[in-house]
Design an enzyme around this catalytic site. Structure first.
Site, PDB file in Angstrom:
ATOM      1  N   ARG A 185       6.139   6.300  -2.730  1.00  0.00           N
ATOM      2  CA  ARG A 185       4.836   5.700  -4.076  1.00  0.00           C
ATOM      3  C   ARG A 185       5.049   4.459  -4.350  1.00  0.00           C
ATOM      4  O   ARG A 185       4.198   3.478  -4.022  1.00  0.00           O
ATOM      5  CB  ARG A 185       4.402   6.786  -5.501  1.00  0.00           C
TER       6      ARG A 185
ATOM      7  N   HIS B 137      -4.701  10.161   2.333  1.00  0.00           N
ATOM      8  CA  HIS B 137      -3.416  10.423   0.934  1.00  0.00           C
ATOM      9  C   HIS B 137      -4.632  10.767  -0.298  1.00  0.00           C
ATOM     10  O   HIS B 137      -5.977  10.393  -0.369  1.00  0.00           O
ATOM     11  CB  HIS B 137      -4.087   8.286   0.385  1.00  0.00           C
TER      12      HIS B 137
ATOM     13  N   TYR C 145     -20.851  -1.071  -2.464  1.00  0.00           N
ATOM     14  CA  TYR C 145     -21.648  -2.207  -2.344  1.00  0.00           C
ATOM     15  C   TYR C 145     -21.396  -3.180  -1.688  1.00  0.00           C
ATOM     16  O   TYR C 145     -20.734  -4.230  -0.629  1.00  0.00           O
ATOM     17  CB  TYR C 145     -21.837  -2.644  -3.270  1.00  0.00           C
TER      18      TYR C 145
END
Length: 765
Positions: free
Chosen positions: A42, A88, A132
């Site tokens: 991680r 993931h 967006y």
């Protein structure tokens, strides 16, 4: 008996499977698993490709979606959905934030994602929602993933075993040092700045050519950080080199002042724009890495509002694509270097970057490495990738040669092959037997198209065979020679360097490394414009400052029931000492006094003065000035105003007083004074040498006068030659001077005798 055993097994209580283990060991085992997962999967980047798993999975997903630089953009939501769905299993926000960072040219020195839409800005504003924005990969990302199809890396199953993902990215781009990384794991962290690719390549080539290269030589080539936002690393080359030798250290990063439109070269470099009439302004063109521009401007504005930067009038943000923060000084007489130094100290225009080269090596082991060790490990990983790519290509060549040789046999015996195919029900085994073909060769011949039987095709096959054999020979030599592998790696690195050279827009160094000039002595006093001020403190503790030196006997307005206590002249640069009768001394800057238009403000709003404490003296701090301090107990000492200055609003306890004792005297000792005069409530006067008065920073002091009953009334210092003067009673300003004071002179601590004729009845000097 066996049947009974079976019955017993099936009747077992499920709770019998519970293991009785000590809580601390069970907890530590589970926490260790979590900690290792955080460290290795991680938070820490892999040395070989400089990526954390989330970044690697993002790039792999975008490659799978064919989002290369030549294709169109796709919605970020599509990418995030694919990543968290297939590779993931974490939150969409975490994945999108990681992707946004890969696209920000002010966060990454060499962006790996090209964004379209609002991906945040250097002001600190967040990116637009992923529905967006759109994204695709950059050329740098493609460089980093080069060779994924060439058998260079292992593929591992995803979390649900449905897909596969690459263990690392095999490309030659040195992403770990080029883009840096930061992360906090469990019990360890990493913080790696970005660097210049051309310098990384040069340093790598030096290590390949000279494995025993000295660290100092390496740092001459490597230089140090090259941040995305530019700026200046304000440390010496030795300091930077020492940090990279061990992999741990820190260095100051400063913003850069640069005025591109200034006429003179020295003004351009100093960031000074001349406005005419002697006026000027400073221009900040680069800010430290990871500092939000909006936050920096807020800090500067707040420092002006808090009067921490009184030499600065205003700050303006005139930025477009380029940063341009304009600083307007209070007056043209302000020293630009002092203004810069004060900004470095009071704002994030100077930050400290902590270097921690903590990475996962090829065995997934976390390790803090120095620069040379890091480069050696990266070279080893690239050599391994080169070997795997070569072996993969050799296997491909062997498979193709097998088919090409089969085709050539078919061409040499074309009529017989056609006859076998036309006459035999199962031509394949017949062909294999007659021409000694392999299964793959026979299958390929049977699958040939009729158009491939041209004469030209045979010539092409022979040419292809020659080329394949030549390439095979070269690859075998490469695999058998470490020297050839190093030469090939150097050739590839030189090719990479041309793409990211100092003469390219992306490759040009942005951060300057230069040792900071000796700091301009920075104190708040230097920041304050020196102006005369009249300090007025009322009996009830209301304080104000009137501009200029007004007559001290002038009548000032006070609140009803209040009156004058202290009026004195000072400068705005002065520190005022407010001395309470409890022995505590408070410090107040004369520049911080409220204006004199009204009644001022209660001094207790600014200082934590006890309600029962009476301010019995107000003095102006002067270098080398000493004050006579005497308590009602008859004890006293001399203290310098330097030692009496307090840093906090709580003040400083200078005189320690027992019981109900109060501080009675706080008088400056004038230059040239050589004796002390003390008078008690019993009207006895004693005179002794000033040298007998102890000098202390704090305490009770020594006995100045001995009393049978009562205590000390007043004390002062004077010059024996000139005599002792005191104010006469009644109207007028008459003073009386007694020149024969030697008659009262005794050793310190004496009882004394009655004062001269005409000494005031209130026993005060």
């Amino acid at each position: 008996m066996a049947a009974n055993d079976t019955t017993l097994d099936s009747d077992k209580d499920p709770f019998d499977a519970i293991v009785d283990a000590p809580f601390d060991s069970a907890l530590s085992e589970r926490y260790l698993v979590y900690a290792l997962s955080t460290i290795t999967a991680r938070s820490l980047p892999d040395l070989r490709d400089g990526l954390k798993p989330v970044h690697r999975r993002l790039l792999w997903t975008m490659r799978q979606l064919k989002l290369d630089p030549s294709s169109g953009f796709k919605k970020s939501a599509r990418v995030v959905g694919e990543v968290i769905g297939k590779y993931h299993p974490h939150g969409d926000t975490a994945a999108y934030d990681a992707m946004v960072r890969l696209a920000q040219d002010f966060a990454l020195r060499y962006p790996l994602v090209e964004g379209q839409g609002n991906f945040g800005n250097i002001d600190g504003d967040n990116a637009a929602a992923y529905r967006y924005t759109e994204a695709r990969l950059t050329k740098t990302a493609m460089r980093l993933m080069e060779g994924l199809d060439a058998g260079t890396v292992d593929f591992i199953p995803t979390y649900n075993n449905e897909e596969e993902e690459p263990e690392i990215m095999p490309g030659l781009f040195p992403n770990l040092l080029a883009n840096g990384a930061s992360g906090i794991a469990v019990g360890m962290a990493t913080n790696i700045p970005s660097h210049n690719v051309a310098e990384i390549v040069d340093a790598t080539l030096e290590v390949i050519d000279n494995p025993h290269v000295e660290h100092a030589r390496l740092m001459e080539i490597f230089k140090g950080p090259d941040f995305a936002t530019g700026g200046i690393v304000a440390e010496s080359a030795e300091t930077v080199a020492a940090a990279y030798e061990t992999g741990r250290g820190s260095f100051r990063v400063r913003g850069r002042f640069h005025a591109a439109e200034a006429e003179k070269a020295e003004d351009r470099d100093a960031g000074i724009e001349r406005l005419g009439g002697g006026q000027w302004q400073l221009v900040i063109s680069e800010i430290p890495y990871q500092v939000a521009k909006g936050k920096l401007i807020e800090q500067i504005a707040q420092a002006i509002a808090d009067k921490k930067l009184p030499i600065l009038e205003d700050v303006r943000d005139e930025s477009d694509e380029q940063i341009r923060i304009v600083l307007v000084p209070r007056s043209r007489n302000v020293d630009p270097e002092l203004l810069k130094e004060s900004l470095y100290k009071l704002t994030d225009l100077e930050t400290r970057f902590g270097l921690n080269l903590n990475v996962l090596d090829a065995t997934r082991t976390p390790m803090v490495m120095g620069l040379k060790e890091l480069l050696n490990n990266w070279i080893a990983s690239q050599i391994d990738i080169l070997q795997r790519r070569s072996q993969h290509r050799l296997d491909q060549i062997a498979r193709r040669l097998e088919l090409v040789e089969g085709y050539i046999i078919a061409f040499l015996n074309l009529d017989r092959v056609i006859e076998i195919i036309r006459t035999e029900d199962e031509p394949k085994p017949v062909m294999m037997e007659e021409f000694k073909l392999t299964d793959r060769q026979a299958e390929a011949i049977l699958n040939m198209r009729l158009r491939s039987l041209r004469k030209l095709e045979e010539m092409q096959l022979r040419t292809e065979k020659d080329e394949l054999l030549k390439e095979q020979d070269e690859l075998e030599k490469l695999l058998g020679s470490p020297a050839r592998q190093r030469t090939r790696l150097k050739r590839d690195l030189n090719g990479l360097r041309k793409e990211y050279g100092e003469d390219t827009e992306l490759g040009a160094r942005r951060t300057r490394i230069q040792e900071a000039a000796p700091a301009v002595e920075f104190s708040m006093d230097a920041m304050i414009e020196k102006e005369p001020v009249t300090v007025i403190l009322s009996q009830k503790g209301w304080v104000r400052g009137a501009k200029g030196h007004l007559p001290l006997d002038q009548e000032f307005k006070y609140k009803e029931g209040d009156g004058p206590a202290f009026v004195l002249h000072a400068q705005t640069t002065d520190k005022l000492l407010l001395i309470g009768d409890d022995g505590r001394v408070f410090t107040l800057g004369a520049d911080k006094l409220p204006g004199a238009r009204g009644f001022g403000e209660p001094v207790r709003n600014t200082l934590d003065i006890d309600g029962a404490t009476r301010i019995m003296a107000v003095l102006v701090h002067r270098e080398g000035l000493e004050v006579l301090l005497a308590a009602s107990t008859g004890k006293g000492f001399a203290a310098s105003t330097e030692a009496m200055l307090a840093e906090t609003r709580k003040g400083r306890q200078v005189v320690n007083l027992p019981g109900d004792a109060r501080l009675m005297v706080a008088r400056p000792i004038e230059e040239g004074h050589d004796h002390v005069a003390v008078v008690g409530e019993n009207r006895k006067l004693v005179v002794f040498n000033l040298e007998e008065l102890p000098r202390l920073a704090k305490g009770q002091g020594n006995k100045l006068q001995n009393y049978r009953d009562g205590g000390l009334s007043d004390a002062t210092t004077f010059t024996m030659e000139e005599g002792l003067s005191w104010q006469m009673g009644g109207k007028g300003d008459r003073t009386r001077t007694e020149s024969e004071m030697w008659q009262w002179k005794v050793a310190r601590g004496g009882a004394g005798r009655l004062p001269p004729q005409g000494f005031p009845r209130d026993n005060k000097f």
